[in-house]
Design an enzyme around this catalytic site. Structure first.
Site, short mmCIF file in Angstrom:
data_model
loop_
_atom_site.label_atom_id
_atom_site.label_comp_id
_atom_site.label_asym_id
_atom_site.label_seq_id
_atom_site.Cartn_x
_atom_site.Cartn_y
_atom_site.Cartn_z
N LYS A 23 51.79 -39.74 -7.17
CA LYS A 23 50.89 -39.00 -6.29
C LYS A 23 49.59 -39.78 -6.19
O LYS A 23 48.79 -39.82 -7.12
CB LYS A 23 50.58 -37.61 -6.84
CG LYS A 23 49.78 -36.79 -5.83
CD LYS A 23 48.96 -35.71 -6.47
CE LYS A 23 47.52 -36.08 -6.70
NZ LYS A 23 46.74 -36.45 -5.51
N GLU A 83 44.54 -37.85 -2.69
CA GLU A 83 44.75 -37.28 -1.35
C GLU A 83 43.87 -37.93 -0.29
O GLU A 83 44.19 -37.89 0.89
CB GLU A 83 44.53 -35.76 -1.35
CG GLU A 83 43.21 -35.27 -1.91
CD GLU A 83 43.23 -35.07 -3.43
OE1 GLU A 83 43.79 -35.93 -4.15
OE2 GLU A 83 42.68 -34.06 -3.88
N GLY A 100 41.94 -41.23 -13.52
CA GLY A 100 41.01 -40.43 -12.73
C GLY A 100 39.84 -40.00 -13.60
O GLY A 100 39.54 -40.64 -14.61
N GLY A 101 39.21 -38.91 -13.21
CA GLY A 101 38.01 -38.46 -13.90
C GLY A 101 38.31 -37.63 -15.15
O GLY A 101 39.45 -37.19 -15.36
N GLY A 103 41.44 -35.20 -15.88
CA GLY A 103 42.24 -35.78 -16.96
C GLY A 103 42.44 -34.79 -18.10
O GLY A 103 43.53 -34.72 -18.69
N GLU A 136 43.77 -42.78 -18.26
CA GLU A 136 42.72 -43.78 -18.02
C GLU A 136 41.60 -43.05 -17.31
O GLU A 136 41.73 -42.70 -16.13
CB GLU A 136 43.25 -44.91 -17.12
CG GLU A 136 44.30 -45.77 -17.75
CD GLU A 136 43.76 -46.65 -18.87
OE1 GLU A 136 42.55 -46.90 -18.91
OE2 GLU A 136 44.56 -47.07 -19.71
N CYS A 142 35.46 -47.86 -12.32
CA CYS A 142 35.41 -47.19 -13.62
C CYS A 142 34.65 -48.02 -14.65
O CYS A 142 34.02 -47.48 -15.54
CB CYS A 142 36.82 -46.89 -14.11
SG CYS A 142 37.88 -48.34 -14.11
N GLU A 193 28.90 -40.18 -15.64
CA GLU A 193 29.37 -41.18 -14.69
C GLU A 193 28.98 -40.76 -13.28
O GLU A 193 29.40 -39.70 -12.81
CB GLU A 193 30.90 -41.27 -14.82
CG GLU A 193 31.51 -42.38 -14.02
CD GLU A 193 33.03 -42.38 -14.12
OE1 GLU A 193 33.65 -41.30 -14.06
OE2 GLU A 193 33.60 -43.48 -14.25
P1 NAD Z 1 39.95 -37.39 -9.91
O1 NAD Z 1 40.12 -37.06 -11.33
O2 NAD Z 1 39.23 -36.47 -9.03
O3 NAD Z 1 41.37 -37.60 -9.22
C1 NAD Z 1 42.31 -38.53 -9.73
C2 NAD Z 1 43.68 -38.09 -9.31
O4 NAD Z 1 43.98 -36.87 -9.99
C3 NAD Z 1 43.81 -37.78 -7.83
O5 NAD Z 1 45.09 -38.17 -7.38
C4 NAD Z 1 43.68 -36.27 -7.78
O6 NAD Z 1 44.28 -35.69 -6.66
C5 NAD Z 1 44.39 -35.89 -9.06
N1 NAD Z 1 44.03 -34.59 -9.61
C6 NAD Z 1 42.88 -33.89 -9.45
N2 NAD Z 1 42.95 -32.72 -10.13
C7 NAD Z 1 44.16 -32.69 -10.75
C8 NAD Z 1 44.82 -31.75 -11.59
N3 NAD Z 1 44.25 -30.60 -11.93
N4 NAD Z 1 46.04 -32.07 -12.05
C9 NAD Z 1 46.63 -33.24 -11.73
N5 NAD Z 1 46.07 -34.14 -10.91
C10 NAD Z 1 44.83 -33.88 -10.42
O7 NAD Z 1 39.31 -38.85 -9.88
P2 NAD Z 1 38.87 -39.67 -8.62
O8 NAD Z 1 37.58 -39.04 -8.15
O9 NAD Z 1 39.99 -39.83 -7.67
O10 NAD Z 1 38.60 -41.12 -9.25
C11 NAD Z 1 37.43 -41.44 -9.89
C12 NAD Z 1 37.59 -41.36 -11.39
O11 NAD Z 1 38.66 -42.20 -11.81
C13 NAD Z 1 36.37 -41.89 -12.10
O12 NAD Z 1 36.05 -41.02 -13.16
C14 NAD Z 1 36.82 -43.23 -12.63
O13 NAD Z 1 36.10 -43.69 -13.73
C15 NAD Z 1 38.24 -42.99 -12.91
N6 NAD Z 1 38.98 -44.27 -12.97
C16 NAD Z 1 39.33 -44.77 -14.19
C17 NAD Z 1 39.98 -46.01 -14.28
C18 NAD Z 1 40.36 -46.61 -15.61
O14 NAD Z 1 41.05 -47.61 -15.62
N7 NAD Z 1 39.93 -46.05 -16.72
C19 NAD Z 1 40.30 -46.69 -13.11
C20 NAD Z 1 39.94 -46.14 -11.88
C21 NAD Z 1 39.27 -44.93 -11.83
#
Ligand code: NAD
Length: 513
Positions: A190, A193, A243-244, A248, A265, A304, A407
């Site tokens: 996934k 979006e 993700g965040g 996470g 991550e 990130c 962040e």
């Molecule tokens: P996000 O957490 O909002 O979304 C990440 C993904 O998770 C998206 O596909 C989103 O639709 C999905 N998601 C959201 N809520 C969810 C839930 N309840 N259950 C399952 N999936 C869900 O993050 P973002 O805003 O897309 O990305 C930015 C974040 O990602 C930043 O915090 C960044 O540091 C992190 N990031 C980390 C790395 C790493 O390698 N550590 C790399 C890239 C980005």
């Protein structure tokens, strides 16, 4: 065959009918819902995809399960799997221009950044191909007996849920897809979006490379529905999430309830520690300033591992910050597809509003704006409707401020100072995250000492940002659980199995009756 991948603009043709892929078939969402994909440089829709839901996930997981249990993939030889990964890398290279352009329009980055991402994705596929290819079939264990043959073999975990963010959509997908396939798993991915297009294109390339139906499935849609279902689905064996921290944590909770393997991550608040001796020569000063600029502002800070905290020795602070602010003020902001543009917009209105809110709160807490701190004027390359924000340097910051602890994920650099090495290390480690950090110094002993004491998953000495597919990527603390890339990045997708063979079976006679 190849032409069918392209739309009228010469980029990968991703559409409502071509965004959900289940069991080898492309289709609409079961609900019929759709979502517009917005170009962040002008806020206009430029593509439309299917908006999947939990019911689409259920079908995709069932397809991945069937392909895992009954399909050929997990039984293919390591050599065949490596060959498929290599063919995919070749197709990626072939489509570098078109994928780079698509990533630029979707995520707002410059086309050149998009192209570099495609190169890194191809490298990841080649790396995991070589890694599995080069391995022995199993690890023979010395059981201390001639009559026992003991070996540890590595099997695929099963059906994997892969959830990715919007900042490096294709790259983050590849760090999961390549090792998952190398290990013989099947998966449902996934993408975010708001940036699903290149992930969908990659799934199409995997099919073209010869991956059997059902092994790679994609469901586009929101996190709260599609993502949440993927994290909790009872028939999923492993969840890998990037993700965040907030989402996470929810994913970890859902996965824990089903005792699934989980890899996370998450975010970072990454220190860039600069000692005065790194700036003693004009070349040293120029390099450290240039790299601090790159660390903080590449992709508008939506990285990130962005070096969003400059921690600088007090004696060079004023000179360093003045030059940094001068250069930050000259960064050419604009639509990522325009030539000469160095930095694109933020990915969404929401992300810009979040950045603005952090800057306002920092000013309220006493930070001094050295440059930026506002939206830029519109121009030929910068439509008024785009989500642009000026690179911002905030001086006089301290650990009490939210902008220093949390962040931002925008073009905001905070400046803190230190007097001693001890203080520099303490500041660098004073974060709940631990993804990456750097130390700049001309003293090699100090460089090693400080690198050794920084509690971050990657530490750069006199550099910022490079990574290697051969080396593990991930974080200490709340930056995550597990590692991507390197041998550990493959290990996440495997179950070790110990096979113990008694070559001379006889009764044990523990029970005498
Ligand atoms: P996000 O957490 O909002 O979304 C990440 C993904 O998770 C998206 O596909 C989103 O639709 C999905 N998601 C959201 N809520 C969810 C839930 N309840 N259950 C399952 N999936 C869900 O993050 P973002 O805003 O897309 O990305 C930015 C974040 O990602 C930043 O915090 C960044 O540091 C992190 N990031 C980390 C790395 C790493 O390698 N550590 C790399 C890239 C980005």
């Amino acid at each position: 065959m190849r032409r069918s991948r392209y739309g009228t603009e010469g980029i990968h043709d991703v559409s409502v009918q071509h965004s959900i892929h289940v069991g080898g078939e492309w289709r609409h969402a079961l609900s019929g819902a759709t979502r517009d994909i917005i170009d962040p440089s002008d806020a206009k829709p430029f593509a439309q995809v299917a908006e999947g839901g939990a019911e689409d996930v259920d079908e995709a997981v069932a397809a991945a399960r069937a392909a895992f249990e009954d399909g050929p993939w997990r039984r293919t030889s390591v050599a065949e799997r490596a060959a498929l990964l290599r063919r995919t890398a070749d197709l990626l290279v072939c489509d570098r221009e078109s994928l780079g352009l698509l990533e630029s329009r979707d995520a707002g980055k410059t086309v050149e950044e998009g192209r570099v991402d495609v190169d890194c994705v191809a490298d990841a596929f080649r790396y995991f191909a070589d890694l599995v290819r080069g391995e022995a079939a199993g690890r023979v264990v010395d059981a201390g007996s001639d009559t026992v043959h003991s070996v540890v073999v590595y099997e695929p975990v099963g059906v994997c849920s892969l959830i990715t963010p919007w900042n490096y959509p294709l790259l983050q997908a590849s760090w999961k897809i390549a090792p998952a396939l190398a290990a013989g798993n099947t998966f449902v991915i996934k993408p975010s979006e708001i940036t699903p297009l290149t992930t969908v294109a990659l799934i199409r390339l995997l099919g073209e490379a010869g991956l059997p139906a059902g092994v790679a499935n994609v469901v586009t849609g929101p996190g709260e529905t599609v993502g949440a279902r993927l994290a909790e689905h009872p028939d999923v064996d492993l969840v890998s999430f990037t993700g965040g921290l907030v989402s996470g944590t929810k994913v970890a909770r859902a996965a824990a309830a089903g005792v699934k393997k989980v890899a996370l991550e998450l975010g970072g608040k990454n220190p860039n520690v600069v000692f005065a001796d790194a700036c003693a020569t004009s070349e040293g000063f120029d390099t450290a300033v240039d790299q601090a600029l790159n660390a903080a502002f590449i992709h508008s800070g939506q990285v990130c591992s962005a070096g969003s905290r400059l921690i600088i020795e007090e004696s060079v602070r004023e000179r360093f910050v003045a030059e940094l602010a001068r250069r930050a003020g000259k960064i050419r902001l604009g639509r990522g597809t325009e030539s000469g543009v160095e930095c694109g917009p933020l990915v969404s209105e929401q992300q810009r509003a979040r950045t603005e809110e952090y800057v306002a709160s920092a000013i309220g807490e006493g930070a001094v704006v050295r440059c930026g701190g506002k939206r830029p004027e519109p121009s030929d390359v910068r439509p008024a409707t785009g989500y642009f924000y000026e690179p911002t340097v905030l001086d006089q910051c301290h650990r009490g401020m939210r902008v220093v602890r949390e962040e931002v994920f925008g073009p905001v650099l905070t400046v803190e100072t230190f007097l001693t090495e001890e203080e520099a290390v303490a500041l660098g480690n004073d974060t709940e995250y631990g993804l990456a950090g750097a130390v700049w110094t001309s003293d090699s002993g100090r460089a090693r000492r400080v690198a050794g004491r920084l509690r971050h998953g990657t530490v750069w000495i006199n550099d910022f940002h490079p990574y290697l597919p051969q080396a593990e990527w991930g974080g200490f603390g709340k930056s995550g659980v597990g590692r991507e890339l390197g041998p550990s990045g493959l290990a996440e997708y495997r179950e070790p199995k110990h096979v113990y063979e008694n070559l001379s079976a006889a009764p044990v006679r523990w029970f005498r009756g």
